[in-house]
Design an enzyme around this catalytic site. Structure first.
Site, short mmCIF file in Angstrom:
data_model
loop_
_atom_site.label_atom_id
_atom_site.label_comp_id
_atom_site.label_asym_id
_atom_site.label_seq_id
_atom_site.Cartn_x
_atom_site.Cartn_y
_atom_site.Cartn_z
N THR A 115 -3.49 -0.79 -13.11
CA THR A 115 -3.49 0.67 -13.06
C THR A 115 -3.18 1.15 -14.47
O THR A 115 -2.24 0.60 -15.31
CB THR A 115 -2.22 1.10 -12.37
OG1 THR A 115 -2.36 0.37 -10.91
CG2 THR A 115 -2.02 2.47 -12.11
N LYS A 190 -6.06 7.16 -7.92
CA LYS A 190 -4.78 6.58 -7.84
C LYS A 190 -3.76 7.67 -8.46
O LYS A 190 -2.58 7.75 -7.64
CB LYS A 190 -4.78 5.33 -8.40
CG LYS A 190 -3.54 4.70 -8.42
CD LYS A 190 -3.21 3.23 -8.37
CE LYS A 190 -1.56 3.04 -8.50
NZ LYS A 190 -1.24 1.83 -7.90
N LYS A 265 5.62 4.45 -14.01
CA LYS A 265 4.57 4.29 -14.89
C LYS A 265 3.74 4.99 -14.63
O LYS A 265 2.73 5.51 -15.45
CB LYS A 265 4.38 2.65 -14.84
CG LYS A 265 2.90 2.23 -15.06
CD LYS A 265 2.36 0.62 -14.71
CE LYS A 265 0.82 0.83 -15.37
NZ LYS A 265 0.41 -0.49 -15.27
P1 NAD Z 1 2.60 -8.62 -13.49
O1 NAD Z 1 3.23 -8.50 -14.50
O2 NAD Z 1 3.27 -9.36 -12.33
O3 NAD Z 1 1.22 -9.36 -13.55
C1 NAD Z 1 0.28 -9.11 -14.87
C2 NAD Z 1 -0.05 -10.49 -15.41
O4 NAD Z 1 -0.99 -10.48 -16.52
C3 NAD Z 1 1.11 -11.42 -16.02
O5 NAD Z 1 1.12 -12.67 -15.25
C4 NAD Z 1 0.82 -11.62 -17.51
O6 NAD Z 1 1.19 -12.92 -17.93
C5 NAD Z 1 -0.80 -11.40 -17.22
N1 NAD Z 1 -1.42 -11.32 -18.57
C6 NAD Z 1 -1.01 -10.27 -19.66
N2 NAD Z 1 -1.89 -10.31 -20.57
C7 NAD Z 1 -2.95 -11.29 -20.49
C8 NAD Z 1 -3.98 -11.71 -20.93
N3 NAD Z 1 -4.52 -11.22 -22.18
N4 NAD Z 1 -5.00 -12.77 -20.29
C9 NAD Z 1 -4.41 -13.28 -19.10
N5 NAD Z 1 -3.27 -12.70 -18.26
C10 NAD Z 1 -2.47 -11.90 -18.82
O7 NAD Z 1 2.05 -7.13 -12.84
P2 NAD Z 1 1.34 -6.87 -11.51
O8 NAD Z 1 2.66 -6.44 -10.52
O9 NAD Z 1 0.65 -7.99 -10.93
O10 NAD Z 1 0.82 -5.56 -11.68
C11 NAD Z 1 -0.54 -5.81 -12.30
C12 NAD Z 1 -1.19 -4.54 -12.09
O11 NAD Z 1 -1.32 -4.07 -10.91
C13 NAD Z 1 -0.53 -3.56 -13.17
O12 NAD Z 1 -1.24 -2.66 -14.01
C14 NAD Z 1 0.10 -2.71 -12.07
O13 NAD Z 1 0.56 -1.31 -12.52
C15 NAD Z 1 -0.77 -2.56 -11.07
N6 NAD Z 1 -0.17 -2.41 -9.60
C16 NAD Z 1 0.90 -3.13 -9.18
C17 NAD Z 1 1.67 -3.01 -7.96
C18 NAD Z 1 2.83 -3.82 -7.66
O14 NAD Z 1 3.30 -3.45 -6.48
N7 NAD Z 1 3.30 -4.66 -8.20
C19 NAD Z 1 1.13 -2.14 -7.17
C20 NAD Z 1 -0.22 -1.52 -7.43
C21 NAD Z 1 -0.56 -1.56 -8.74
#
Ligand code: NAD
Length: 318
Positions: A115, A190, A265
């Site tokens: 997102t 979204k 966010k």
């Molecule tokens: P998260 O922080 O758990 O996961 C993100 C991952 O990306 C981490 O494990 C981090 O180490 C990794 N990362 C960062 N930089 C990197 C790189 N250069 N190469 C490889 N890996 C890298 O976050 P999440 O909850 O999994 O959310 C991910 C996305 O989904 C976000 O944009 C968030 O807004 C969106 N989202 C999350 C939810 C939710 O409920 N958690 C719901 C809808 C959307």
């Protein structure tokens, strides 16, 4: 990874599905990648955090030390990262390391499911297209529970051709897949939805607190409004008071659900889009401020419906 045949023809389940490089195996990406593997998709996963790699490996994802190795084998490069800056740096690289675009095969689709800002989604897609590849954005709703269950909703920004190619993959990870237009418009859908959600949750919560002050019971308030013109998801599914909807987070001390930090966010992304477009959305902006303050305190880890507690506390002075 072991592939097995499920019928007498020797066909391998999922073998007609594109090979995926999955970058970002966090709370969402980890279970999404695991669901692809379970459906027979060849997935090579990478994350910068070793614990995320270990968790993905335990779910059957083939993890790699170098994301460029994964990308070189992939037909779809799926990113699930915290922000637009992360996505753009992953694509283009940094002075320290080359980017994913440098290693991909011709025809590869760069699919970003994070997102991020709508403008950054367009930028990222243009970066991929200018490097000779195809691109899409497909942010999700449904949270970690939906990621684990494979019931996410995908809002897809892509050409018709790319959308059709991605559909089978998205169907594995989600229950609802909507084509919103070309690149960037998945993100647009979204943040527009979540701006409605943020505003409506605040409206429902303010109305409950007013009802309480006026002596109306939560049950009576719910019974009337759920069948009247104030009816909405924030009331009838995620009701911010305990009782009327037993499954809503209010019944479990606001354990999320959809965390306040994520609502803050998404409303920041909405505010950025409002700035860029000049739309006069006073309620959307106010909701963003309210959730930003909520997420600065303990609200970050609570369900966003916990905003009712803030409203109730601020109303106690009189
Ligand atoms: P998260 O922080 O758990 O996961 C993100 C991952 O990306 C981490 O494990 C981090 O180490 C990794 N990362 C960062 N930089 C990197 C790189 N250069 N190469 C490889 N890996 C890298 O976050 P999440 O909850 O999994 O959310 C991910 C996305 O989904 C976000 O944009 C968030 O807004 C969106 N989202 C999350 C939810 C939710 O409920 N958690 C719901 C809808 C959307």
């Amino acid at each position: 990874m072991t592939e097995t045949s499920d019928d007498a023809t020797g066909a391998v389940p999922g073998s007609d599905l594109p090979r995926v490089a999955f970058i970002g195996l966090g709370n969402m990406g980890g279970p999404m990648a695991a669901n692809l593997v379970a459906a027979g998709v060849v997935v090579h996963g990478f994350d910068v955090v070793p614990a995320a790699l270990d968790a993905a490996r335990s779910k059957g994802v083939t993890v790699v030390d170098d994301p460029l190795d994964a990308v070189a084998e992939a037909e779809v490069v799926l990113t699930m990262l915290p922000s637009g800056q992360h996505v753009k740096e992953a694509y283009a690289g940094t002075p320290e390391r080359p980017g994913l675009l440098s290693a991909a095969r011709a025809e590869t689709i760069f699919l970003d499911c994070s997102t991020i800002n709508t403008s950054e989604a367009v930028e990222a897609a243009n970066m991929a297209r200018e490097a000779g590849f195809r691109a899409a954005d497909a942010p999700v709703s449904g949270g970690v529970v939906g990621a684990e269950a494979g019931t996410l909703a995908f809002m897809v920004g892509a050409t018709e051709e790319v959308f059709s190619e991605l559909h089978p993959l998205l169907d594995i990870m989600g229950r609802r897949v909507v084509h919103c237009g070309d690149a960037g418009l998945g993100q647009a859908a979204k943040i527009c939805n979540n701006m409605i959600l943020g505003v409506s949750m605040i409206a429902v919560s303010e109305a409950f607190v007013l009802a309480e002050k006026l002596g109306l019971s939560d049950e009576a308030m719910f019974d009337v409004v759920s069948g009247a013109t104030g009816q909405c998801w924030a009331l009838t599914t995620n009701c911010p008071v305990p009782g009327p909807v037993p499954t809503s987070p209010a019944n479990r001390d606001f354990a999320p659900g959809f965390a306040g930090a994520l609502m803050a966010k998404d409303l920041t992304l909405a505010a950025n889009a409002l700035d860029e477009t000049g739309v006069d959305a006073q309620l959307g902006r106010a909701a963003g401020e309210i959730y930003r303050r909520f997420a600065e305190g303990e609200g970050a880890g609570l369900d966003f419906s916990g905003i009712i507690t803030t409203i109730r506390e601020a109303s106690q002075e009189r």
